[in-house]
Design an enzyme around this catalytic site. Sequence first.
Site, PDB file in Angstrom:
ATOM      1  NE  ARG A  80      -3.655  -2.389   2.519  1.00 61.64           N
ATOM      2  CZ  ARG A  80      -3.290  -3.760   2.614  1.00 61.64           C
ATOM      3  NH1 ARG A  80      -2.205  -4.060   2.690  1.00 61.64           N
ATOM      4  NH2 ARG A  80      -4.444  -4.672   2.329  1.00 61.64           N
ATOM      5  CG  HIS A 105      -0.702  -5.717  -4.266  1.00 62.65           C
ATOM      6  ND1 HIS A 105       0.423  -5.409  -3.598  1.00 62.65           N
ATOM      7  CD2 HIS A 105      -1.516  -6.596  -3.639  1.00 62.65           C
ATOM      8  CE1 HIS A 105       0.308  -6.428  -2.773  1.00 62.65           C
ATOM      9  NE2 HIS A 105      -0.758  -7.048  -2.554  1.00 62.65           N
ATOM     10  CG  HIS A 179      -0.031 -11.544  -4.095  1.00 61.43           C
ATOM     11  ND1 HIS A 179      -0.829 -12.425  -3.438  1.00 61.43           N
ATOM     12  CD2 HIS A 179       0.120 -10.433  -3.238  1.00 61.43           C
ATOM     13  CE1 HIS A 179      -1.391 -11.696  -2.473  1.00 61.43           C
ATOM     14  NE2 HIS A 179      -0.947 -10.455  -2.213  1.00 61.43           N
ATOM     15  CE1 TYR A 181      -3.784 -15.545  -0.888  1.00 60.58           C
ATOM     16  CE2 TYR A 181      -2.891 -15.064  -3.127  1.00 60.58           C
ATOM     17  CZ  TYR A 181      -3.663 -14.601  -1.962  1.00 60.58           C
ATOM     18  OH  TYR A 181      -4.345 -13.482  -1.897  1.00 60.58           O
ATOM     19  CG  ASP A 252      -1.877  -8.695   5.270  1.00 60.23           C
ATOM     20  OD1 ASP A 252      -0.815  -9.002   4.421  1.00 60.23           O
ATOM     21  OD2 ASP A 252      -2.893  -8.073   5.058  1.00 60.23           O
ATOM     22  CD  GLU A 313       2.480 -10.386  -0.414  1.00 58.17           C
ATOM     23  OE1 GLU A 313       2.343  -9.272  -0.878  1.00 58.17           O
ATOM     24  OE2 GLU A 313       1.568 -10.869   0.395  1.00 58.17           O
TER      25      GLU A 313
END
Length: 348
Positions: A80, A105, A179, A181, A252, A313
């Site tokens: 962000r 992003h 990114h 997962y 996060d 990340e």
Amino acid sequence: MDVTKEVFGYIDDQPVTLYTIKNDNGLQVECINYGGIITKILTTDRDGNLENIVLGYDTIQEYEKNSPYFGAVVGRVAGRIKEGKFSLEGNTYQVTQNENQHHLHGGYKGFSQVLWDTNVIEKENEVTIEFSYFSPDGEDGYPGNLQMNVKYTVNHDNELIISYYGFCDQTSLLNVTNHTYFNLSGNLKRDVLDHELTINSDKFIELNEELLPTGKIADARNTVFDFRKGRKIREGVHSTHPQNILVKKGYDHPFLLNANHQNEIILADQDSGRTLIVETDEPSVVLYTGNKLEGELSIRGTKARNYLGLCLETQAPPDSIHQPHFQSAIIKKGKSYETKTKYLFTVE
């Protein structure tokens, strides 16, 4: 080494190409030139079963309509930017505000949502898919014409190496990551709550209620944010630590790495025996444990739920333009941006 390509679908009448790389050990990496998305990674478990260990879709329409950045290259700036505003060399810029009033992003036309040019480079012991994209001055509000190249290299050592290279004709911001997962159980048989994660880090960045860095670099030692000796993901999910609760139970957060290219990040699933070792030259890694995956998504027949996958990340700390004590994400006019992250897939 073997590499093939086929049409994955179409966007605005333009074909999207799926590339599949296989090595002699069974490792298989699939990616598309839309967003540089890694759609599948297949590895064997301790019993030799070859299964997919990442979250993704089988159609381009699903990636277009409703994807939480599954497998994508994100940028120009990952994470962000507060209020989408920043100043560089006396000029103030407003980039797109695609998450409430903030920039996330790369914005509406970030790297994750464009078609990249591709080039396949085949060598005896490795195959590279090179993605290239030209981002013009002003795209999503960023200054400068940027040439971006991302390479995915798969070799016989069961490594996936992602190399990033950028060059801009104006001073700008650049902080790119992948990114993907991960879920090492294979074919989403289980969630990642019992995955054990080790990170060589004793500091993490505190977040506010809008998931922006407060500027405080917090001491992780002897807390649920201390992964130096390994910790299961569920410990953070069930934690009463205010920072775990803040991000909807889990993680996060950016972790500042104590070392580079020294097995600094290790993810392991005891049941399958699969282990992922991540090495990078980036200063930090953002750990996101899929705290908000629950919803209407269906992932290859599996209904999405929280903690179905986690992201590692590797990047410079987010919103560093507003936190001068963080490592900078400024790319100077005429200077190049280069960084590399290696993923090693093993079985124990």
